[in-house]
Design an enzyme around this catalytic site. Structure first.
Site, mmCIF file in Angstrom:
data_model
loop_
_atom_site.group_PDB
_atom_site.id
_atom_site.type_symbol
_atom_site.label_atom_id
_atom_site.label_comp_id
_atom_site.label_asym_id
_atom_site.label_seq_id
_atom_site.Cartn_x
_atom_site.Cartn_y
_atom_site.Cartn_z
ATOM 1 N N ARG A 115 -21.331 18.452 29.130
ATOM 2 C CA ARG A 115 -22.505 18.070 28.329
ATOM 3 C C ARG A 115 -23.027 19.248 27.523
ATOM 4 N NH1 ARG A 115 -26.333 15.072 32.425
ATOM 5 N NH2 ARG A 115 -25.493 16.796 33.621
ATOM 6 N N ASP A 130 -20.647 5.130 52.616
ATOM 7 C CA ASP A 130 -19.830 6.297 52.276
ATOM 8 C C ASP A 130 -18.360 6.096 52.663
ATOM 9 O OD1 ASP A 130 -19.432 8.922 51.358
ATOM 10 O OD2 ASP A 130 -19.746 9.795 53.345
ATOM 11 N N HIS A 179 -12.691 3.882 52.256
ATOM 12 C CA HIS A 179 -11.619 4.502 53.035
ATOM 13 C C HIS A 179 -11.156 3.644 54.227
ATOM 14 C CE1 HIS A 179 -12.677 7.694 50.472
ATOM 15 N NE2 HIS A 179 -13.584 8.289 51.230
ATOM 16 N N LYS A 190 -3.120 10.188 50.383
ATOM 17 C CA LYS A 190 -2.569 10.806 51.600
ATOM 18 C C LYS A 190 -1.210 10.182 51.908
ATOM 19 C CE LYS A 190 -7.245 11.284 53.582
ATOM 20 N NZ LYS A 190 -7.649 12.624 53.905
ATOM 21 N N LYS A 235 -20.245 11.317 61.386
ATOM 22 C CA LYS A 235 -20.285 12.760 61.145
ATOM 23 C C LYS A 235 -20.770 13.470 62.408
ATOM 24 C CE LYS A 235 -20.531 12.905 56.205
ATOM 25 N NZ LYS A 235 -19.120 13.026 55.932
ATOM 26 N N HIS A 239 -9.489 8.528 47.467
ATOM 27 C CA HIS A 239 -8.589 9.652 47.763
ATOM 28 C C HIS A 239 -7.742 9.403 49.018
ATOM 29 C CE1 HIS A 239 -11.733 11.177 50.546
ATOM 30 N NE2 HIS A 239 -10.751 11.849 51.109
#
Ligand code: BG6
Length: 512
Positions: free
Chosen positions: A62, A254, A259, A201, A359, A197
């Protein structure tokens, strides 16, 4: 633009052809994703001779960082994040083809310069454009609109124009639908590459091969032989400095619709008739759409939300989630989720899928466990044998990359004593693979136009559709039902109860 032809090929990536010439327009070139993953992945591709012969990168920001400053910044990032020692000659070749441009979607006029550059490249026969949006999701729509506004998404001149975006694709079903609608107003589905992502893998890609390139699994891959499936993605990482992002997101958004559902769909899909993007993605979307919709009461009964409290993970002291930077002191955001899902089709009727992710847990572990039904015990009734151990097929994604089969065997000796043993395949024992970012295959596939590893709009929406009842029920429940767990443990006790009430157990996070 430079010629990327080189005699060096030290990478172990087995890809056969170099992509057609193209210009890689990297939005967010000075950001974290570009630094940590995109540039190191482009470097690895350069080293493997897998970039187009005629190739250039336009780093769009930007503010319009001067080209030299962008080079210095990206070179520092490459030296920091490269997955293998940086060969300066390769790095220089790559960097020689990077230029910088200012493109601010709040000033659509600034995209005229980009168009002029791209038009100039067409004259030197680089007609294909890959627009990699390494920016926060709020940027997807304005950048795509600005690109469409100057006409550079249009493929009518025969060049291809591809838009690459990365999760999150929305924050719930409605926003995911709106994002799909916005993008599909500007480009066709075949031009959109939605990155998860996890599909970069190797071990995740291997699930398809394991299931469909071996004749022995498919006949027993169904409700007649499988007792249940466990999908685990646990992390030792705590929320760190991502409190702002995480407060608005939580573990479910998340990790689950993206995933964990990628793993679920690869494990549960029917065999596609062809190994092509259309067939594979259709089967994946179908199985996600078959996840049973639960009522509010059922979602509350079939899910556990947890939030970590202070604890110790190995040598590391972890503070309370609510004390983390940018986290509300009375936050009800979940940092752990466990859920039980059912898939409404003939293959999986009556086979529960237990998912858990969180987590600040005891171990980093990504794996899928297929637990087979026990053999009938009758034959051993008159022996010393008390019980069988489980027959588990464990697909290890991280940190163990491989496949393990657990079965019962006779312990040597005069009596009939049975014990569980393991047969193990570890990637690293068989294959020598150069360390990679996980983005090489994804970027290469974008360049060659193979979208098998990318999410299609329907499967993104099917994923959100399946988790939406949980989001709604939890929002309504507020703090009620939110469990606590100590950092460094296996998660809340209630998650054990969730599976134990069905007479089953999670595979332990201890050991490998
Ligand atoms: C990301 C999440 O998509 O995946 C992170 O936003 C999470 O919160 C990460 O840590 C996990 O990825 P991996 O590859 O380490 O399992």
């Amino acid at each position: 633009m430079i010629n990327m032809n080189t005699e060096m090929n030290t990478n172990a990536m087995v890809k056969s052809k170099r992509p057609d010439s193209c210009c890689f327009v990297l939005f967010g070139a000075s950001g974290d994703l570009a630094h940590r993953l995109v540039i190191p992945a482009l470097y690895n591709l350069a080293e493997a001779d897998l970039l187009p012969e005629r190739f250039c990168v336009i780093g769009a920001t930007r503010s319009g960082v001067p080209t030299q400053a962008l080079h210095d910044d990206l070179m520092a990032a490459l030296n920091k994040y490269a997955t293998r020692p940086v060969n300066q000659a390769t790095a220089n070749r790559l960097f020689n083809c990077i230029t910088s441009i200012r493109a601010d979607p709040s000033e659509p006029g600034s995209f005229e310069h980009l168009k002029a550059q791209l038009d100039g490249l067409c004259e030197s026969d680089i007609r294909n454009h890959l627009y990699y949006l390494a920016v926060p999701p709020a940027g997807f729509k304005p950048i795509s609109e600005a690109l469409a506004g100057v006409g550079v998404l249009d493929e009518s001149d025969g060049g291809w124009r591809r838009l690459v975006v990365e999760k999150p694709f929305g924050t719930d079903l409605a926003s995911a639908r709106a994002l799909n609608r916005d993008l599909l107003n500007l480009v066709d589905e075949h031009q959109i590459y939605r990155i998860d992502h996890y599909l970069g893998k190797e071990t995740v890609q291997n699930i398809l091969v394991l299931r469909f390139a071996n004749g022995m699994f498919e006949p027993i891959w169904n409700r007649n032989h499988i007792d249940h499936v466990q999908i685990t993605v646990t992390e030792t990482l705590d929320v760190g400095r991502r409190g702002n992002f995480y407060e608005a997101t939580g573990a479910l958004r998340d990790m689950v619709p993206n995933h964990l559902f990628q793993l679920l769909s690869l494990v549960a899909m029917d065999p596609p008739s062809l190994f092509d993007a259309h067939s594979v993605r259709s089967e994946k979307a179908e199985v996600l759409a078959a996840i049973q919709r639960q009522t509010e009461q059922e979602t509350l009964r079939n899910s556990i939300r947890g939030q970590y409290r202070a604890g110790r993970i190995g040598e590391r002291e972890v503070g309370d989630y609510r004390a983390a930077k940018d986290v509300e002191t009375n936050s009800v955001t979940e940092t752990y989720v466990a859920m039980k899902l059912a898939i409404d089709n003939w293959r999986w009727a009556g086979v529960p899928f237990y998912l858990r992710t969180g987590k600040a847990l005891k171990a980093k572990r990504t794996e899928v466990v297929i637990r087979f039904k026990r053999a009938p015990f009758s034959m051993f009734r008159e022996t010393e044998v008390e019980r069988f151990s489980q027959n588990d097929l464990v697909i290890g994604i991280e940190p163990t990359e491989g496949v393990t089969l657990q079965f019962n065997t006779k312990v040597p000796g005069p009596q009939v004593v049975i014990d569980g043993v393991e047969m193990k395949f570890n990637y690293k024992d068989y294959f020598k693979v150069a360390p990679a970012t996980g983005y090489e295959t994804l970027i290469y596939d974008c360049m060659i136009g193979d979208n098998i590893l990318f999410q299609r709009a329907d499967s993104v929406e099917a994923g959100w559709q399946a988790v939406q009842p949980f989001l709604d029920a939890w929002k309504k429940a507020g703090a009620e039902g939110l469990c606590e767990y100590k950092a460094g443990t296996q998660g809340p006790d209630a998650a054990d109860d969730l599976i134990q009430r069905d007479g089953r157990r999670w595979r332990s996070l201890a050991g490998t």
